[in-house]
Design a protein around this motif. Structure first.
Motif, PDB file in Angstrom:
ATOM      1  N   CYS A 162      -4.726   0.620  13.024  1.00 34.02           N
ATOM      2  CA  CYS A 162      -4.628   1.323  11.734  1.00 34.02           C
ATOM      3  C   CYS A 162      -5.268   0.527  10.596  1.00 34.02           C
ATOM      4  O   CYS A 162      -5.229  -0.712  10.597  1.00 34.02           O
ATOM      5  CB  CYS A 162      -3.158   1.566  11.368  1.00 34.02           C
ATOM      6  SG  CYS A 162      -2.172   2.384  12.635  1.00 34.02           S
ATOM      7  N   ILE A 163      -5.802   1.265   9.646  1.00 33.00           N
ATOM      8  CA  ILE A 163      -6.240   0.683   8.372  1.00 33.00           C
ATOM      9  C   ILE A 163      -5.664   1.547   7.257  1.00 33.00           C
ATOM     10  O   ILE A 163      -5.892   2.760   7.201  1.00 33.00           O
ATOM     11  CB  ILE A 163      -7.775   0.617   8.256  1.00 33.00           C
ATOM     12  CG1 ILE A 163      -8.331  -0.369   9.290  1.00 33.00           C
ATOM     13  CG2 ILE A 163      -8.186   0.188   6.856  1.00 33.00           C
ATOM     14  CD1 ILE A 163      -9.836  -0.513   9.276  1.00 33.00           C
ATOM     15  N   LEU A 164      -4.872   0.913   6.387  1.00 34.46           N
ATOM     16  CA  LEU A 164      -4.219   1.616   5.287  1.00 34.46           C
ATOM     17  C   LEU A 164      -4.887   1.257   3.966  1.00 34.46           C
ATOM     18  O   LEU A 164      -5.051   0.075   3.645  1.00 34.46           O
ATOM     19  CB  LEU A 164      -2.735   1.234   5.226  1.00 34.46           C
ATOM     20  CG  LEU A 164      -1.944   1.716   4.006  1.00 34.46           C
ATOM     21  CD1 LEU A 164      -1.825   3.244   4.014  1.00 34.46           C
ATOM     22  CD2 LEU A 164      -0.572   1.060   3.953  1.00 34.46           C
ATOM     23  N   ASN A 165      -5.285   2.277   3.226  1.00 31.45           N
ATOM     24  CA  ASN A 165      -5.755   2.076   1.858  1.00 31.45           C
ATOM     25  C   ASN A 165      -4.508   1.974   0.983  1.00 31.45           C
ATOM     26  O   ASN A 165      -3.810   2.965   0.755  1.00 31.45           O
ATOM     27  CB  ASN A 165      -6.643   3.242   1.411  1.00 31.45           C
ATOM     28  CG  ASN A 165      -7.257   3.003   0.040  1.00 31.45           C
ATOM     29  OD1 ASN A 165      -6.609   2.486  -0.873  1.00 31.45           O
ATOM     30  ND2 ASN A 165      -8.511   3.416  -0.123  1.00 31.45           N
ATOM     31  N   VAL A 166      -4.192   0.772   0.558  1.00 31.93           N
ATOM     32  CA  VAL A 166      -2.944   0.549  -0.173  1.00 31.93           C
ATOM     33  C   VAL A 166      -2.954   1.193  -1.560  1.00 31.93           C
ATOM     34  O   VAL A 166      -1.901   1.367  -2.171  1.00 31.93           O
ATOM     35  CB  VAL A 166      -2.655  -0.963  -0.292  1.00 31.93           C
ATOM     36  CG1 VAL A 166      -2.456  -1.581   1.096  1.00 31.93           C
ATOM     37  CG2 VAL A 166      -3.762  -1.682  -1.046  1.00 31.93           C
ATOM     38  N   LYS A 167      -4.127   1.543  -2.052  1.00 29.73           N
ATOM     39  CA  LYS A 167      -4.216   2.186  -3.367  1.00 29.73           C
ATOM     40  C   LYS A 167      -3.893   3.675  -3.292  1.00 29.73           C
ATOM     41  O   LYS A 167      -3.191   4.216  -4.144  1.00 29.73           O
ATOM     42  CB  LYS A 167      -5.628   2.005  -3.946  1.00 29.73           C
ATOM     43  CG  LYS A 167      -6.030   0.557  -4.189  1.00 29.73           C
ATOM     44  CD  LYS A 167      -5.200  -0.085  -5.283  1.00 29.73           C
ATOM     45  CE  LYS A 167      -5.716  -1.496  -5.581  1.00 29.73           C
ATOM     46  NZ  LYS A 167      -4.864  -2.174  -6.597  1.00 29.73           N
ATOM     47  N   THR A 168      -4.412   4.317  -2.251  1.00 29.40           N
ATOM     48  CA  THR A 168      -4.277   5.773  -2.152  1.00 29.40           C
ATOM     49  C   THR A 168      -3.221   6.223  -1.145  1.00 29.40           C
ATOM     50  O   THR A 168      -2.788   7.379  -1.166  1.00 29.40           O
ATOM     51  CB  THR A 168      -5.617   6.392  -1.738  1.00 29.40           C
ATOM     52  OG1 THR A 168      -5.946   5.954  -0.407  1.00 29.40           O
ATOM     53  CG2 THR A 168      -6.729   5.974  -2.688  1.00 29.40           C
ATOM     54  N   ASP A 227      -7.824  -3.932  -1.026  1.00 24.86           N
ATOM     55  CA  ASP A 227      -7.415  -2.531  -0.980  1.00 24.86           C
ATOM     56  C   ASP A 227      -7.052  -2.037   0.421  1.00 24.86           C
ATOM     57  O   ASP A 227      -6.514  -0.922   0.556  1.00 24.86           O
ATOM     58  CB  ASP A 227      -8.522  -1.632  -1.531  1.00 24.86           C
ATOM     59  CG  ASP A 227      -8.738  -1.831  -3.021  1.00 24.86           C
ATOM     60  OD1 ASP A 227      -7.807  -2.328  -3.698  1.00 24.86           O
ATOM     61  OD2 ASP A 227      -9.839  -1.509  -3.496  1.00 24.86           O
ATOM     62  N   HIS A 228      -7.336  -2.811   1.463  1.00 26.35           N
ATOM     63  CA  HIS A 228      -7.187  -2.282   2.823  1.00 26.35           C
ATOM     64  C   HIS A 228      -6.382  -3.245   3.707  1.00 26.35           C
ATOM     65  O   HIS A 228      -6.731  -4.417   3.843  1.00 26.35           O
ATOM     66  CB  HIS A 228      -8.554  -2.010   3.461  1.00 26.35           C
ATOM     67  CG  HIS A 228      -9.327  -0.927   2.773  1.00 26.35           C
ATOM     68  ND1 HIS A 228     -10.190  -1.185   1.735  1.00 26.35           N
ATOM     69  CD2 HIS A 228      -9.329   0.429   2.961  1.00 26.35           C
ATOM     70  CE1 HIS A 228     -10.721  -0.048   1.312  1.00 26.35           C
ATOM     71  NE2 HIS A 228     -10.213   0.944   2.038  1.00 26.35           N
ATOM     72  N   LEU A 229      -5.325  -2.695   4.298  1.00 26.13           N
ATOM     73  CA  LEU A 229      -4.472  -3.439   5.216  1.00 26.13           C
ATOM     74  C   LEU A 229      -4.797  -3.029   6.648  1.00 26.13           C
ATOM     75  O   LEU A 229      -4.778  -1.839   6.985  1.00 26.13           O
ATOM     76  CB  LEU A 229      -2.993  -3.145   4.921  1.00 26.13           C
ATOM     77  CG  LEU A 229      -1.974  -3.637   5.960  1.00 26.13           C
ATOM     78  CD1 LEU A 229      -1.913  -5.160   5.985  1.00 26.13           C
ATOM     79  CD2 LEU A 229      -0.588  -3.042   5.688  1.00 26.13           C
ATOM     80  N   PHE A 230      -5.080  -4.017   7.484  1.00 24.85           N
ATOM     81  CA  PHE A 230      -5.259  -3.777   8.924  1.00 24.85           C
ATOM     82  C   PHE A 230      -3.948  -4.099   9.629  1.00 24.85           C
ATOM     83  O   PHE A 230      -3.331  -5.135   9.380  1.00 24.85           O
ATOM     84  CB  PHE A 230      -6.387  -4.654   9.473  1.00 24.85           C
ATOM     85  CG  PHE A 230      -6.397  -4.752  10.988  1.00 24.85           C
ATOM     86  CD1 PHE A 230      -6.989  -3.769  11.750  1.00 24.85           C
ATOM     87  CD2 PHE A 230      -5.784  -5.826  11.635  1.00 24.85           C
ATOM     88  CE1 PHE A 230      -6.997  -3.847  13.137  1.00 24.85           C
ATOM     89  CE2 PHE A 230      -5.784  -5.915  13.018  1.00 24.85           C
ATOM     90  CZ  PHE A 230      -6.391  -4.925  13.775  1.00 24.85           C
TER      91      PHE A 230
END
Length: 393
Positions: free
Chosen positions: A261-267, A196-199
């Motif tokens: 950055c950390i992106l929550n790819v779901k939200t 769920d999380h992209l760094f």
């Protein structure tokens, strides 16, 4: 080490005179003489000795004359092997021929031994200068080879292809680094921390060249280690740990700006820490651009106790994010104009960048724009970009 000199002369008393004249240099192991009676013997002595660097040769000799011998010497194409020719004063035609065939200097008979000593000394100085230049050239080649290897190692540390799990998570991503020198100090990285999380991050070391490349490698490795670790530390805590580690024993007083950055790819929620870096550009799906809000972030390595803060923002499907180093915005052309952040924003708002769809197209179009802007001027800083398009899951 003694300079080895080959004396070629069919007059038997020449050997005795030379040994007498240069007895001090021979005793001090400055010069070492080898003798031959004609050109044929001289070629044999050259093959036997191997390390002769100066030849003192008569022109008129039986068997093989000095001019023929000189031609044979030149065939060896040894720039450190110099010849001084000896001939009668009235034999200037032969002396001219010898000089045209590559003789370094000449002396005339009857030999003025003071002049001979000066001529040999001058020639030896020239040979030593050439040897130093050759040594410097070899060292430069070795350094260039080392730098090429260093570049390969450095570039191998950066991800070259985007893992399939990033695309499957609904993210289109592309990054590149174009160093100003053989090696540079910019860095970037990206990977899925979990499903769920992209760094992703970008950074810029304060120096250039090899020192910056070494510091870049350390920085990249520490970020990778921290953010691959699935412990419960927050984004801010992990950046603080990286800062503390890099600040230890930083005798070179380098620093690193970074945007992490950390992106929550779901939200689509994106959390970021600004460590004194350039503000990334957001290109919204409707074509509007804005900048990430900066909030007093300090570059890494300045203060090991600095308390970083994070911010969050929301990405919607179709939104794009452009991270870059100051090699993009600080690029100069011949008149001294600066590319600037306003040009970068305009490029993605109304320029060619607005027509780009994929992250790779965005980076390639920006680089083309920069190259055209810089023109014949020299690229003075590393150019690095990481572009990301959020597709949503």
């Amino acid at each position: 080490m003694a300079i080895r000199i080959l004396s070629v002369d069919d007059e038997q008393d020449m050997e005795m005179l030379i040994l007498q004249l240069f007895r001090k240099q021979i005793r001090d192991k400055k010069y070492e003489f080898v003798f031959a009676n004609n050109g044929i013997e001289a070629l044999e002595r050259l093959e036997e000795a191997g390390d002769i660097t100066l030849i003192l040769s008569d022109i008129n000799m039986p068997g093989m004359d000095g001019l023929t011998f000189l031609s044979k010497v030149n065939e060896k194409q040894n720039p450190l092997l110099k010849s001084i020719m000896v001939s009668a004063y009235g034999d200037m035609d032969n002396i001219r021929t010898a000089m045209n065939r590559g003789a370094f200097d000449f002396v005339t008979k009857p030999v003025n031994f003071e002049d001979l000593e000066i001529t040999i000394s001058k020639t030896v100085e020239h040979i030593e200068m050439l040897a130093d230049l050759e040594k410097g050239k070899e060292q430069l080649i070795a350094i260039q080879n080392d730098l090429s290897v260093a570049k390969e190692i450095q570039m191998s540390m950066l991800p070259k292809t985007v893992p399939g799990n990033i695309g499957k998570a609904g993210v289109d991503l592309h990054a590149f680094l174009q160093p100003a020198k053989v090696v540079g100090g910019d860095l970037y990285d990206y990977f899925m921390k979990d499903q769920d999380h992209l760094f992703f991050m970008i950074g810029d070391v304060s120096d250039k060249g090899v020192p910056a490349a070494l510091f870049m490698a350390i920085t990249k490795a520490i970020f990778k280690s921290q953010f691959s670790n699935r412990n419960g530390d927050s984004l801010v805590q992990k950046v603080k740990i990286v800062n503390e580690f890099l600040s230890e024993d930083n005798s070179s007083f380098m620093f690193v700006t970074a945007f992490v950055c950390i992106l929550n790819v779901k939200t689509g929620e994106l959390e970021y820490v600004d460590a004194g870096h350039e503000p990334p550009v957001i290109v919204r799906a409707n074509g509007e651009t804005e900048l990430f809000k900066k909030e007093g972030g300090m570059a890494l390595c300045f203060d090991p106790e600095f308390e970083f803060t994070s911010r969050t923002m929301k990405l919607n499907p179709g939104d794009k994010v452009v991270l870059y180093t100051d090699g993009v915005t600080d690029a100069n052309n011949i008149p001294g104009d600066r590319y600037g952040l306003h040009t970068l924003r305009d490029f993605f708002t109304t320029g060619e960048g607005s027509q780009c769809v994929t992250a790779k197209e965005m980076n390639e179009a920006t680089l083309t724009s920069l190259v055209q802007f810089i023109g014949p001027a020299t690229q003075f800083d590393d150019i690095t970009m990481l572009s990301m398009r959020y597709l949503g899951s």
